[in-house]
Design an enzyme around this catalytic site. Sequence first.
Site, short mmCIF file in Angstrom:
data_model
loop_
_atom_site.label_atom_id
_atom_site.label_comp_id
_atom_site.label_asym_id
_atom_site.label_seq_id
_atom_site.Cartn_x
_atom_site.Cartn_y
_atom_site.Cartn_z
N GLU A 161 41.91 65.37 52.56
CA GLU A 161 42.46 65.37 51.20
C GLU A 161 42.01 64.13 50.45
O GLU A 161 41.54 64.18 49.33
CB GLU A 161 43.99 65.40 51.25
CG GLU A 161 44.61 65.40 49.85
CD GLU A 161 46.06 64.96 49.83
OE1 GLU A 161 46.52 64.32 50.80
OE2 GLU A 161 46.72 65.24 48.82
N SER A 185 54.28 71.81 47.32
CA SER A 185 53.59 72.23 46.10
C SER A 185 53.01 73.63 46.29
O SER A 185 52.49 73.94 47.37
CB SER A 185 52.43 71.29 45.77
OG SER A 185 52.83 69.96 45.79
N SER A 229 56.46 67.43 54.42
CA SER A 229 57.65 66.63 54.10
C SER A 229 58.94 67.40 54.36
O SER A 229 59.00 68.61 54.14
CB SER A 229 57.64 66.22 52.63
OG SER A 229 56.45 65.55 52.32
N GLN A 259 51.15 73.20 51.79
CA GLN A 259 51.20 72.22 52.90
C GLN A 259 52.66 71.88 53.20
O GLN A 259 53.33 71.26 52.38
CB GLN A 259 50.45 70.97 52.44
CG GLN A 259 50.52 69.80 53.36
CD GLN A 259 50.29 68.49 52.61
OE1 GLN A 259 50.17 68.47 51.38
NE2 GLN A 259 50.26 67.39 53.32
N GLY A 260 53.16 72.30 54.36
CA GLY A 260 54.56 72.06 54.73
C GLY A 260 54.68 70.88 55.68
O GLY A 260 54.79 71.06 56.90
C1 LIG Z 1 52.69 65.25 43.33
C2 LIG Z 1 53.25 65.38 44.72
C3 LIG Z 1 52.96 66.50 45.47
C4 LIG Z 1 53.47 66.63 46.75
N1 LIG Z 1 53.17 67.76 47.45
C5 LIG Z 1 53.60 67.88 48.72
C6 LIG Z 1 53.27 69.03 49.49
O1 LIG Z 1 52.59 69.95 49.02
N2 LIG Z 1 53.71 69.11 50.76
C7 LIG Z 1 54.44 68.13 51.34
O2 LIG Z 1 54.76 68.25 52.51
N3 LIG Z 1 54.83 67.03 50.63
C8 LIG Z 1 54.41 66.89 49.34
N4 LIG Z 1 54.77 65.80 48.60
C9 LIG Z 1 55.74 64.88 49.16
C10 LIG Z 1 55.19 63.53 49.50
O3 LIG Z 1 54.27 63.60 50.50
C11 LIG Z 1 56.42 62.71 49.77
O4 LIG Z 1 56.89 62.36 48.49
C12 LIG Z 1 56.15 61.56 50.59
O5 LIG Z 1 56.01 62.00 51.90
C13 LIG Z 1 57.22 60.50 50.40
O6 LIG Z 1 58.47 60.97 50.84
P1 LIG Z 1 59.85 60.74 50.06
O7 LIG Z 1 59.68 61.26 48.65
O8 LIG Z 1 60.93 61.31 50.89
O9 LIG Z 1 60.01 59.19 49.91
P2 LIG Z 1 60.49 58.12 51.02
O10 LIG Z 1 59.69 58.28 52.27
O11 LIG Z 1 61.97 58.23 51.14
O12 LIG Z 1 60.11 56.80 50.29
C14 LIG Z 1 60.85 56.31 49.17
C15 LIG Z 1 60.34 54.90 48.86
O13 LIG Z 1 60.56 54.03 49.99
C16 LIG Z 1 59.31 53.42 50.38
N5 LIG Z 1 59.27 53.33 51.84
C17 LIG Z 1 59.35 54.36 52.72
N6 LIG Z 1 59.29 53.88 53.98
C18 LIG Z 1 59.16 52.55 53.90
C19 LIG Z 1 59.05 51.51 54.87
N7 LIG Z 1 59.07 51.76 56.18
N8 LIG Z 1 58.92 50.25 54.42
C20 LIG Z 1 58.91 49.97 53.09
N9 LIG Z 1 59.03 50.91 52.13
C21 LIG Z 1 59.15 52.18 52.53
C22 LIG Z 1 58.23 54.34 49.86
O14 LIG Z 1 57.02 53.62 49.63
C23 LIG Z 1 58.84 54.84 48.56
O15 LIG Z 1 58.65 53.91 47.51
C24 LIG Z 1 54.30 65.63 47.30
C25 LIG Z 1 54.58 64.50 46.53
C26 LIG Z 1 54.07 64.37 45.27
C27 LIG Z 1 54.42 63.14 44.48
#
Ligand SMILES: Cc1cc2nc3c(=O)[nH]c(=O)nc-3n(C[C@H](O)[C@H](O)[C@H](O)COP(=O)(O)OP(=O)(O)OC[C@H]3O[C@@H](n4cnc5c(N)ncnc54)[C@H](O)[C@@H]3O)c2cc1C
Length: 379
Positions: free
Chosen positions: A247, A164, A132, A129-130
Amino acid sequence: MNLKPTPEERSFREEFRKWLQANIPAPWTGNASNEEDNKEYLNYLSAWQRKVYEGGWAGISWPKEYGGRGASVNEQAIFNEEMALANAPPLINHIGLAMAGPTIISVGTEEQKKRYLTPLLSGEEIWCQGFSEPNSGSDVASLSTKAVRDGDHFVINGQKIWTSYAHYSSMCLLLVRTDASGPKHKGITCLLLDMKSPGVTVRPLKQMTGESGFNELFFDNVRVPVSQVLGAIDHGWKVAITILMNERANSGTGMYVTYKRIFDELIERSRVTAAAGRKAGSDPVMRQKLAQSYIDLEIFRLNATRALTKVSKDGVPGPEGSILKLGYSETYQRLMQTAMEALGPHAQINDFDGGQFSHNADAFSISSSLAPAPCCRDQ
Ligand SMILES: Cc1cc2nc3c(=O)[nH]c(=O)nc-3n(C[C@H](O)[C@H](O)[C@H](O)COP(=O)(O)OP(=O)(O)OC[C@H]3O[C@@H](n4cnc5c(N)ncnc54)[C@H](O)[C@@H]3O)c2cc1C
């Protein structure tokens, strides 16, 4: 919903339970964080998914003409429960089964259904899944990977992250920006990307455990035929929401059984294992924490039933799935925290049950009996 199983559901459960007893593979005993072993582990999981498919147990509620069983969503939930009760290895094509498949069934063209659903069920084609990107995480609608129309193709440039399973996937559900002139939720398109397309680079991200579950994806002038658009051009946000709702709604019932088994074993261990010179089961503070875990699990069970009710009524997952997903992440974290406190230094010992650990990411072995757990409906 009526929680009493119908005669058909009872016989479905019995038949699948018997099939599992006869076909479940021996537990994986290797170390999945070692790269060579990891390849073998993937082969082990692929062989398991093929066996499930050939036995007629993949895609329980999917239409028969695309390789599914044509049964109900309740029977799909029973399947998930029985897999968890038997501590069966997971099906390797998780994203395909829970996200890509149901969404292709909902909004895909007839050609896409015929082409993609059967190899997805057999595990022949694994999906990732692309969504993020480095600057688009929680706010995925701000994504900037660009797709520009060139005749009957889109040309893609940009980057994804945290993808992933991309390092062994053949297909990707990819969100791209096709129109940047309007509000950010508009102008997104969902593409079915062949991962072998020229210009796709997959770079695994090494975690501190040594494993590489996540990847970065880079796109350098990747050409994708317009026939690979899932849903409508510029309306990919709606498709993305359908993917995520599927999902979330799909995960509850089996997961509850797994967590409940962990909880039951924790209770057993709390009676015999001393942390800080005292058995956790005799410590009033720990007893409160264990009781809280039980309450969390009951809430999780009821929310799983609520999400299932919504899907079984109109076939479409609802917002209940979002509550469920948030709830199970937090429930699981709290349960593991309590387990670490209850077991003290014993929690650091890997007394895994012949690799069953890696199937369920449990913090300790689950060797206890597989007595049917009181799950979402009467057994
Ligand atoms: C086990 C796992 C598998 C994953 N697999 C995939 C995958 O296959 N494909 C894919 O595309 N992605 C995947 N992801 C990515 C996941 O979807 C992202 O981690 C998610 O989109 C969060 O993005 P980020 O890590 O950039 O965090 P950010 O968006 O930068 O967030 C960081 C922190 O800030 C908080 N935050 C963000 N925005 C706000 C706001 N407006 N107000 C208050 N707080 C806020 C969040 O709650 C978090 O605590 C996976 C993640 C995990 C943990």
